[in-house]
Design a protein around this motif. Structure first.
Motif, PDB file in Angstrom:
ATOM      1  N   THR A   8      62.310   6.833  18.419  1.00 47.55           N
ATOM      2  CA  THR A   8      61.424   7.369  17.389  1.00 47.55           C
ATOM      3  C   THR A   8      62.169   7.440  16.064  1.00 47.55           C
ATOM      4  OG1 THR A   8      61.995   9.625  17.967  1.00 47.55           O
ATOM      5  CG2 THR A   8      60.027   8.695  19.002  1.00 47.55           C
ATOM      6  N   MET A   9      61.404   7.346  15.018  1.00 48.90           N
ATOM      7  CA  MET A   9      61.941   7.350  13.675  1.00 48.90           C
ATOM      8  C   MET A   9      60.884   7.984  12.789  1.00 48.90           C
ATOM      9  SD  MET A   9      62.658   3.850  11.450  1.00 48.90           S
ATOM     10  CE  MET A   9      63.882   3.286  12.579  1.00 48.90           C
ATOM     11  N   GLN A  16      63.548   4.298   4.220  1.00 45.05           N
ATOM     12  CA  GLN A  16      64.937   4.217   3.768  1.00 45.05           C
ATOM     13  C   GLN A  16      65.620   2.969   4.333  1.00 45.05           C
ATOM     14  OE1 GLN A  16      67.329   7.566   4.918  1.00 45.05           O
ATOM     15  NE2 GLN A  16      69.068   6.930   3.683  1.00 45.05           N
ATOM     16  N   GLN A  17      65.432   2.700   5.612  1.00 41.95           N
ATOM     17  CA  GLN A  17      66.086   1.565   6.260  1.00 41.95           C
ATOM     18  C   GLN A  17      65.511   0.221   5.832  1.00 41.95           C
ATOM     19  OE1 GLN A  17      66.209   1.944  10.504  1.00 41.95           O
ATOM     20  NE2 GLN A  17      67.362   3.852  10.436  1.00 41.95           N
ATOM     21  N   ASP A  37      58.829   6.223  -2.990  1.00 37.28           N
ATOM     22  CA  ASP A  37      58.674   6.353  -1.539  1.00 37.28           C
ATOM     23  C   ASP A  37      57.278   6.818  -1.131  1.00 37.28           C
ATOM     24  OD1 ASP A  37      61.179   5.374  -1.145  1.00 37.28           O
ATOM     25  OD2 ASP A  37      62.095   7.287  -0.616  1.00 37.28           O
ATOM     26  N   GLU A  38      56.612   7.599  -1.953  1.00 35.70           N
ATOM     27  CA  GLU A  38      55.245   8.011  -1.632  1.00 35.70           C
ATOM     28  C   GLU A  38      54.303   6.811  -1.660  1.00 35.70           C
ATOM     29  OE1 GLU A  38      51.898  10.234  -0.590  1.00 35.70           O
ATOM     30  OE2 GLU A  38      54.027  10.530  -0.252  1.00 35.70           O
ATOM     31  N   GLU A  39      54.459   5.941  -2.652  1.00 32.46           N
ATOM     32  CA  GLU A  39      53.652   4.715  -2.709  1.00 32.46           C
ATOM     33  C   GLU A  39      53.936   3.825  -1.492  1.00 32.46           C
ATOM     34  OE1 GLU A  39      51.295   3.489  -4.811  1.00 32.46           O
ATOM     35  OE2 GLU A  39      51.261   5.384  -5.886  1.00 32.46           O
ATOM     36  N   GLU A  57      58.693  -0.044  15.218  1.00 32.44           N
ATOM     37  CA  GLU A  57      60.031   0.518  15.005  1.00 32.44           C
ATOM     38  C   GLU A  57      60.120   1.953  15.527  1.00 32.44           C
ATOM     39  OE1 GLU A  57      62.854  -0.852  13.456  1.00 32.44           O
ATOM     40  OE2 GLU A  57      61.842  -2.782  13.505  1.00 32.44           O
ATOM     41  N   GLY A  58      59.018   2.477  16.045  1.00 28.52           N
ATOM     42  CA  GLY A  58      59.028   3.809  16.644  1.00 28.52           C
ATOM     43  C   GLY A  58      58.550   4.915  15.731  1.00 28.52           C
TER      44      GLY A  58
END
Length: 61
Positions: A8-9, A16-17, A37-39, A57-58
């Protein structure tokens, strides 16, 4: 029999990744769009391809 669980992520970790790749994908659709990041989060939630990628990706959405 062992079951394989997807790691999980959080959405924040996913962004970020994968920020550069997300930006490339989004800019293919809307060039010169200013992103934060909100967009990016909204794009992941509303674009089927990005949504499926995040889920794979979890990311718990």
């Amino acid at each position: 029999m062992s079951t394989k669980r997807a790691a999980t992520m959080t959405m924040s970790q996913f962004i970020q990744q994968h920020r550069e790749q997300l930006d490339r994908e989004i800019h293919q659709r809307v060039p010169n769009l200013k992103l934060n990041d909100e967009e990016r989060r909204l794009w992941v939630l509303n674009d089927e391809g990005l949504y499926r990628w995040a889920r794979s990706e979890g990311v718990k959405i």
